[in-house]
Design a protein around this motif. Sequence first.
Motif, PDB file in Angstrom:
ATOM      1  N   VAL A  37       0.808  -1.219   0.000  1.00 35.08           N
ATOM      2  CA  VAL A  37       0.000   0.000   0.000  1.00 35.08           C
ATOM      3  C   VAL A  37       0.845   1.274   0.000  1.00 35.08           C
ATOM      4  CG1 VAL A  37      -2.071  -0.949   1.070  1.00 35.08           C
ATOM      5  CG2 VAL A  37      -0.222  -0.139   2.513  1.00 35.08           C
ATOM      6  N   LEU A  38       2.137   1.141   0.199  1.00 31.94           N
ATOM      7  CA  LEU A  38       2.982   2.332   0.243  1.00 31.94           C
ATOM      8  C   LEU A  38       3.109   2.934  -1.163  1.00 31.94           C
ATOM      9  CD1 LEU A  38       4.380   3.384   2.789  1.00 31.94           C
ATOM     10  CD2 LEU A  38       6.508   2.472   1.880  1.00 31.94           C
ATOM     11  N   PRO A  39       2.946   4.267  -1.282  1.00 30.00           N
ATOM     12  CA  PRO A  39       3.160   4.864  -2.604  1.00 30.00           C
ATOM     13  C   PRO A  39       4.559   4.513  -3.113  1.00 30.00           C
ATOM     14  CG  PRO A  39       2.240   6.481  -1.092  1.00 30.00           C
ATOM     15  CD  PRO A  39       2.553   5.268  -0.284  1.00 30.00           C
ATOM     16  N   GLU A  40       4.637   4.095  -4.368  1.00 31.34           N
ATOM     17  CA  GLU A  40       5.920   3.621  -4.886  1.00 31.34           C
ATOM     18  C   GLU A  40       6.978   4.720  -4.889  1.00 31.34           C
ATOM     19  OE1 GLU A  40       4.945   1.868  -8.654  1.00 31.34           O
ATOM     20  OE2 GLU A  40       4.968  -0.132  -7.774  1.00 31.34           O
ATOM     21  N   ILE A  41       6.517   5.968  -5.046  1.00 32.56           N
ATOM     22  CA  ILE A  41       7.503   7.046  -5.098  1.00 32.56           C
ATOM     23  C   ILE A  41       8.213   7.190  -3.757  1.00 32.56           C
ATOM     24  CG2 ILE A  41       5.969   8.959  -4.427  1.00 32.56           C
ATOM     25  CD1 ILE A  41       7.422  10.600  -6.637  1.00 32.56           C
ATOM     26  N   ILE A  42       7.513   6.859  -2.662  1.00 34.80           N
ATOM     27  CA  ILE A  42       8.136   6.930  -1.338  1.00 34.80           C
ATOM     28  C   ILE A  42       9.239   5.873  -1.252  1.00 34.80           C
ATOM     29  CG2 ILE A  42       7.725   6.692   1.145  1.00 34.80           C
ATOM     30  CD1 ILE A  42       6.285   9.085   0.092  1.00 34.80           C
ATOM     31  N   ILE A  86       8.060   3.295 -11.979  1.00 34.30           N
ATOM     32  CA  ILE A  86       8.238   4.418 -11.050  1.00 34.30           C
ATOM     33  C   ILE A  86       9.530   4.291 -10.243  1.00 34.30           C
ATOM     34  CG2 ILE A  86       7.274   5.500  -8.977  1.00 34.30           C
ATOM     35  CD1 ILE A  86       4.528   5.144 -10.208  1.00 34.30           C
ATOM     36  N   PHE A 104      13.906   5.974 -10.793  1.00 37.54           N
ATOM     37  CA  PHE A 104      14.745   6.622  -9.789  1.00 37.54           C
ATOM     38  C   PHE A 104      16.063   5.887  -9.596  1.00 37.54           C
ATOM     39  CE2 PHE A 104      11.060   9.018  -8.686  1.00 37.54           C
ATOM     40  CZ  PHE A 104      11.516  10.135  -8.018  1.00 37.54           C
ATOM     41  N   TRP A 151       9.734   4.922 -21.680  1.00 34.73           N
ATOM     42  CA  TRP A 151       9.424   6.275 -21.193  1.00 34.73           C
ATOM     43  C   TRP A 151      10.186   7.319 -22.022  1.00 34.73           C
ATOM     44  CZ3 TRP A 151       6.183   8.866 -18.155  1.00 34.73           C
ATOM     45  CH2 TRP A 151       6.571  10.093 -17.605  1.00 34.73           C
ATOM     46  N   ILE A 175      -6.366   0.815  -0.460  1.00 39.60           N
ATOM     47  CA  ILE A 175      -5.413   0.252  -1.413  1.00 39.60           C
ATOM     48  C   ILE A 175      -5.411   1.047  -2.719  1.00 39.60           C
ATOM     49  CG2 ILE A 175      -6.680  -1.469  -2.764  1.00 39.60           C
ATOM     50  CD1 ILE A 175      -4.536  -3.489  -1.811  1.00 39.60           C
ATOM     51  N   ILE A 217      -4.004   5.348  -1.195  1.00 34.23           N
ATOM     52  CA  ILE A 217      -2.612   5.571  -0.791  1.00 34.23           C
ATOM     53  C   ILE A 217      -1.647   5.540  -1.981  1.00 34.23           C
ATOM     54  CG2 ILE A 217      -0.758   4.790   0.723  1.00 34.23           C
ATOM     55  CD1 ILE A 217      -2.922   3.764   2.634  1.00 34.23           C
ATOM     56  N   PRO A 218      -1.677   4.494  -2.816  1.00 36.25           N
ATOM     57  CA  PRO A 218      -0.689   4.487  -3.907  1.00 36.25           C
ATOM     58  C   PRO A 218      -0.908   5.565  -4.972  1.00 36.25           C
ATOM     59  CG  PRO A 218      -1.565   2.289  -3.518  1.00 36.25           C
ATOM     60  CD  PRO A 218      -2.431   3.229  -2.775  1.00 36.25           C
ATOM     61  N   GLY A 234       1.300   8.498  -5.020  1.00 29.97           N
ATOM     62  CA  GLY A 234       2.690   8.346  -5.411  1.00 29.97           C
ATOM     63  C   GLY A 234       2.919   8.231  -6.910  1.00 29.97           C
ATOM     64  N   ASP A 235       1.862   8.358  -7.690  1.00 28.56           N
ATOM     65  CA  ASP A 235       2.029   8.165  -9.127  1.00 28.56           C
ATOM     66  C   ASP A 235       2.380   9.470  -9.824  1.00 28.56           C
ATOM     67  OD1 ASP A 235       2.071   7.087 -11.618  1.00 28.56           O
ATOM     68  OD2 ASP A 235      -0.106   7.066 -11.870  1.00 28.56           O
ATOM     69  N   TYR A 236       3.477   9.466 -10.573  1.00 27.19           N
ATOM     70  CA  TYR A 236       3.801  10.672 -11.334  1.00 27.19           C
ATOM     71  C   TYR A 236       3.742  10.444 -12.838  1.00 27.19           C
ATOM     72  CZ  TYR A 236       8.466   8.561 -11.539  1.00 27.19           C
ATOM     73  OH  TYR A 236       9.512   7.701 -11.722  1.00 27.19           O
ATOM     74  N   VAL A 237       3.530   9.187 -13.242  1.00 28.45           N
ATOM     75  CA  VAL A 237       3.506   8.882 -14.667  1.00 28.45           C
ATOM     76  C   VAL A 237       2.235   9.442 -15.315  1.00 28.45           C
ATOM     77  CG1 VAL A 237       3.363   7.023 -16.341  1.00 28.45           C
ATOM     78  CG2 VAL A 237       4.894   6.835 -14.394  1.00 28.45           C
ATOM     79  N   GLU A 267       2.027  13.212 -15.479  1.00 29.97           N
ATOM     80  CA  GLU A 267       3.036  13.711 -16.418  1.00 29.97           C
ATOM     81  C   GLU A 267       2.547  13.562 -17.863  1.00 29.97           C
ATOM     82  OE1 GLU A 267       6.188  14.826 -15.328  1.00 29.97           O
ATOM     83  OE2 GLU A 267       6.537  15.495 -17.386  1.00 29.97           O
ATOM     84  N   ALA A 274       3.526  14.273  -6.652  1.00 28.23           N
ATOM     85  CA  ALA A 274       4.550  13.281  -6.971  1.00 28.23           C
ATOM     86  C   ALA A 274       5.480  13.795  -8.070  1.00 28.23           C
ATOM     87  CB  ALA A 274       3.910  11.967  -7.391  1.00 28.23           C
ATOM     88  N   ILE A 308       7.943  16.013  -6.348  1.00 25.54           N
ATOM     89  CA  ILE A 308       8.960  15.246  -5.621  1.00 25.54           C
ATOM     90  C   ILE A 308      10.003  14.720  -6.605  1.00 25.54           C
ATOM     91  CG2 ILE A 308       9.375  13.171  -4.219  1.00 25.54           C
ATOM     92  CD1 ILE A 308       6.544  13.492  -3.094  1.00 25.54           C
ATOM     93  N   GLN A 309       9.499  14.181  -7.712  1.00 22.56           N
ATOM     94  CA  GLN A 309      10.390  13.643  -8.731  1.00 22.56           C
ATOM     95  C   GLN A 309      11.306  14.735  -9.269  1.00 22.56           C
ATOM     96  OE1 GLN A 309       9.996  13.930 -12.414  1.00 22.56           O
ATOM     97  NE2 GLN A 309      10.190  11.832 -13.195  1.00 22.56           N
ATOM     98  N   PHE A 366      14.072  15.730  -6.826  1.00 26.14           N
ATOM     99  CA  PHE A 366      15.122  14.719  -6.696  1.00 26.14           C
ATOM    100  C   PHE A 366      15.975  14.620  -7.949  1.00 26.14           C
ATOM    101  CE2 PHE A 366      13.090  13.051  -2.919  1.00 26.14           C
ATOM    102  CZ  PHE A 366      14.158  12.545  -2.220  1.00 26.14           C
ATOM    103  N   ALA A 406       7.974  14.516   0.357  1.00 22.15           N
ATOM    104  CA  ALA A 406       7.541  13.122   0.466  1.00 22.15           C
ATOM    105  C   ALA A 406       6.996  12.838   1.861  1.00 22.15           C
ATOM    106  CB  ALA A 406       8.706  12.178   0.144  1.00 22.15           C
ATOM    107  N   MET A 462       3.233  11.849   2.714  1.00 22.09           N
ATOM    108  CA  MET A 462       2.961  10.590   3.402  1.00 22.09           C
ATOM    109  C   MET A 462       2.144  10.832   4.663  1.00 22.09           C
ATOM    110  SD  MET A 462       5.862   7.715   3.660  1.00 22.09           S
ATOM    111  CE  MET A 462       6.778   8.550   4.921  1.00 22.09           C
TER     112      MET A 462
END
Lengths: 360, 266, 291
Positions: free
Chosen positions: B102-107, B199, B203, B216, C221, C224-225, C228-231, C234, C245, C248-249, C252, C265, C269
């Motif tokens: 469940v954790l955002p992949e970017i984290i 994702i 990185f 990509w 489910i 939360i994810p 975190g999606d930036y695709v 974008e 996201a 953040i990308q 970095f 981040a 979170m």
Amino acid sequence: MTDLITLRGVQKYYGDYHALRDINLTIREGEFFSLLGPSGCGKTTLLRVIAGFEGVSGGTVMISGRDMSDVPPNKRPTNMVFQSYAIFPHLTVGQNVAFGLRTRRDIAKSQHAALVKEALHLVGLDGYENRASHAMSGGQRQRVALARALILKPKVLLLDEPLSALDKKMREHMQVELIRLQRHIGITFILVTHDQEEALVMSDRIAVMFAGEIGQLDDPETLYRRPNSRRVAEFIGKMNFLPAQVTGIDGAVTLDIAGFGVTQVPHVQVPEGAVIGPAAVGIRPETLAILFEGETASRHETTATVDEVVYYGDMTYYDVRVKDVPEPLTIAMKNLIGRPVLEVGAQTRIGWDERAIVVF
Amino acid sequence: MSLRVYVIAYLIFLYAPIALLPVFAFNDGTIIAFPLSGFTTQWFTELTQNAALHAAVRNSLVIAACTAVFATILGLCAARAGAMSDFRGKKGITGFIMLPLVLPEIIVAVSLLVVLRQVLGLSLGNWTIIMAHVLICTPFSIAILNGAFAALDPAMEEAALDLGESRWSAFRLVTLPLVMPGIVSSMLIAFTISLDEFIIAFFLTGANPTMPVYIWGLLRFPSSLPVIMALGTILVALSILLLTIAEIFRRRGVRRAGGTDTGGFL
Amino acid sequence: MARRTSLSPDQTRSITLLGVPFAYALLLLAVPLGAIILFSFWTQDFMTVDTTFTTANYREIWDSPIYGLLLQRSLMVSGIVTAVTVVLAYPVAYFISFHVKPSRKSLWLFLITIPFWTSYLIRVFLWKVILGYNGVINSGLLELGVITEPLTFILYNVNAVIITLAHAFAPFAILPIFVVLEKIDRSLLEASQDLGESKFSTFLRITLPLSMPGVVGAVLIVFIPTIGDYVTPELMGGAGGKLIANMIQTQFLQLNNAPLGAALAVVAMLCVTAISLIFVFLNRKYLRGRS
């Protein structure tokens, strides 16, 4: 018979739960021994302690005089028939039966096929070597489980509720077969069961367990006729309980039983250390009798009112009320030719025998 | 009945993008839009000649294979422990291991990047992606293998012990063959996830891009889009093939262990 | 007492086994998460990291409106995506659980999951093809004469992001709801109808409340994810559809300001966790209130 398994002061805790409380027990060579009790009484735990699947929290387990504390299950002279049979589904019947031979360096590989054949013959599955094990019926799986355990010639065969998954007819059939098998090969069988009838039918001796303790250990007849406590009496068969007074304990024991009056019984029917004062007496339904017209009691009789009639075909069970007895008494009567079935509310005489009384 | 119509419409929604893939992959035009202009296999031919793409695919295959193996090993440990005795804190620990689900992949991506680059000063490469992919694939492996172990009668292994086998050989001779279909299924799922993951890979990728990272890059050049469509078609076909095999093995595993099928990967 | 706290051999083995994946997760998840929190209190000037403790990053996030805006938009998009996905998914889960023969259920689940396993990037890109100026929808509608000019509000904005994400997370929403629906004892529904409820009121009074744990699972489910999606933003979002996201990308990988990215981040979170916890809490309260 010589002693085979000795348990001394065995204790078992699961966290705070006290599963086995100070179990002391001796099982003899060649006997059919049963652990009987309601679910959760610790009988399966005790079996698993003997097999080595459960360690003990205290006390010792000895097999053939050897302390088993540090002996893992695969090194013990015991083999088990599991409740689910645990037949390996990816192996054939023959491979299942031969499974335990792999680690037996003392048995030559060339002998394996003959041993498997012999073991399958023993359980009546001749020619089943190449069958797929998952296609077998419940009764057949049990035979495979037996053959798989017996091929290793263990000193003890442990059976964990082996008949509970079978239907009634099959169960009765297998009971007889298991007894025959045990007599034939002569090794010790330890059976875990919650079915009192099964235990009575099959066993040389039975340990009745309650809440992690052994309530009574005796042969089936003694257990049935002389239960040492109300809970044993209630668990095995059916028993009527009546309040009573012990009024004398010199020579024979004098009892004043509610509704039945005063009688004398020998000491064997009374627990050790009985004193003058209130007690309870137990009496089995089949030792009481409804007295039909013209019949007289062999020992004593009293009057009663029929409260309930349950007709079973071969038997009729009557619940009758007797003056001064708080609970109705159950009487089991054979439906002999010409014997009528009484109606509810009928007045009747009942006969009883002080030799059938158990005092608690 | 109206529910059935809705569900069919939903399935069309789900499959719409994928259905377009082969349409444009065989379309003889460089612009990915309607109307279509004719049939060609030119884009597939171009695929076979693209060396950079081949390198990226090779990279991704290596990463996915390693991920599949390691994630399944970790999953086996967790699933086997799950089938054994409970102890205090077991639930919490299992929950923590399942957290990447469940954790955002970017984290996951940035935190690993920070540790690897800034704290440890390591250079990135395939192994950094493998480490991260193992982390996110393990929960999937655990879920699949839990199913395989749950369908397994615990008495099976005890029976093997009782018949004289040691703990390890009981596991090898009885448990392992019975959960093998689950293992294969878990490896295929982990492989598929890793192969497709972008994702995190973006990185943590080093000098050699993975296949999604390479795609990509191509997405920015309109002229390369038809080739991507062709590649996508192959990938979809491959994914469906792998998943079908995984599903067959998963079902066989449940059946072999004597359980009834409850269905699904999760 | 010693015997009560000591572990059985089986427990010891269980702990040892679970220890392996736990150590891995600890090393590659807990430690990095800790590091990123630590990092968010540092600063970076091009390539040199200044390790003096400072809350400057958090102050900057608080002060510059752009971060707040992106965060707000991200949470909103995730919220809408979650609501849309779960509401659309529920009937499908219901259908599979209640109207599909048991022997076919696996096949249906398989059908649902297949699109999810196919290349994510290409799937997102194909939505661009569907929704674009010359896309499937526009050319279709033009052809049919429904519209005279291509629709432009369906690409390069938040709408496009929502549609694409709702598609991407569909199986994640269906599966948890399905699992819970499967566990509902069917005799409860018969009992309800036997007691006089209609099919629909049975659904409202029995099925829906009993399936809430699955809905909660589905919400978490998905929600939360998606943060975190930036695709998707974008590719689909255009200038006005970028999310946290993406920022953040950018911090970095392009601006080389990892500490600020780390702080973003952490903030993202925390927001997601807080909202999730509030949601779970409210749901529990609601369910308890009913029973």
